[in-house]
Design an enzyme around this catalytic site. Sequence first.
Site, PDB file in Angstrom:
ATOM      1  N   MET A  69      40.594  32.271  33.772  1.00 34.07           N
ATOM      2  CA  MET A  69      41.795  31.934  34.548  1.00 34.07           C
ATOM      3  C   MET A  69      41.828  30.419  34.681  1.00 34.07           C
ATOM      4  O   MET A  69      41.610  29.850  35.748  1.00 34.07           O
ATOM      5  CB  MET A  69      41.733  32.627  35.920  1.00 34.07           C
ATOM      6  CG  MET A  69      42.062  34.107  35.831  1.00 34.07           C
ATOM      7  SD  MET A  69      41.453  35.049  37.240  1.00 34.07           S
ATOM      8  CE  MET A  69      39.800  35.394  36.673  1.00 34.07           C
ATOM      9  N   ASP A 176      42.954  45.135  35.676  1.00 31.36           N
ATOM     10  CA  ASP A 176      42.113  44.261  36.494  1.00 31.36           C
ATOM     11  C   ASP A 176      42.769  43.983  37.843  1.00 31.36           C
ATOM     12  O   ASP A 176      43.794  43.319  37.910  1.00 31.36           O
ATOM     13  CB  ASP A 176      41.881  42.945  35.727  1.00 31.36           C
ATOM     14  CG  ASP A 176      40.867  42.052  36.401  1.00 31.36           C
ATOM     15  OD1 ASP A 176      40.228  42.493  37.371  1.00 31.36           O
ATOM     16  OD2 ASP A 176      40.723  40.902  35.939  1.00 31.36           O
TER      17      ASP A 176
END
Length: 219
Positions: A69, A176
């Site tokens: 990320m 997720d």
Amino acid sequence: MTPTLIAPSVLAADFANLQRDVEMINNSQADWFHIDIMDGVFVPNISFGMPVLRDIVNHATKTIDVHLMIIDPDRYIKTFADLGSNILTVHYEACTHLHRTLQAIKDEGMKAGVAINPHTNVSLLEDTIKDIDLVCIMSVNPGFGGQSFIENTYKKIKQLKEIIIRNNAHTMIEIDGGVTNKNAQQLVDAGADVLVAGSYVFKSKNPTQTIIELKELLS
Ligand code: DX5
Ligand code: ZN
């Protein structure tokens, strides 16, 4: 039918007892290690970086599934390959030249994953689906563990499955965020292949048993 894979998210582990928690996953019925790397820019949180991943890999005996990320992930593809990542997932929203990024990940010998935020439509993956080994559908906004599951995810899984079949691709679908025993079956019924579970596993009284129960539920 292929059994659903369970990937505990190390983000929810006790970092003061990291080796213990890594061994727990090694000795459990879990399939992969899910590793969340956050840069504080792409997402409003910073998790951990290379030295911690190196030490996890040193003890881990299962597939290392790294979820980046971070902005401009191309800068670190080789680094994460050298650290021992088996799957490297980048965010669709963080890649200007996604097709090139996917090739670069594969050139380093890793499986290439693409994660999409809750607002990103799966149809945007139509033109790259054959190059993607895994799509990670975010079922929460990325950045933190322990958030509530977004119900729209089921629809996205079904749409993505259609794209995969239509293109004769072999892409796995990973979910997720906010996964529990309450939504696991429905996610698999919709077409999920891999379930990431952080808080649900690590904040439970007996994580090993929680993983067994998840696997049994889905077998
Ligand atoms: C969120 C992370 C997830 C997170 C999942 O940004 O990508 O992997 O660790 O945690 P839970 O299962 O607690 O939602
Ligand atoms: Zn993740």
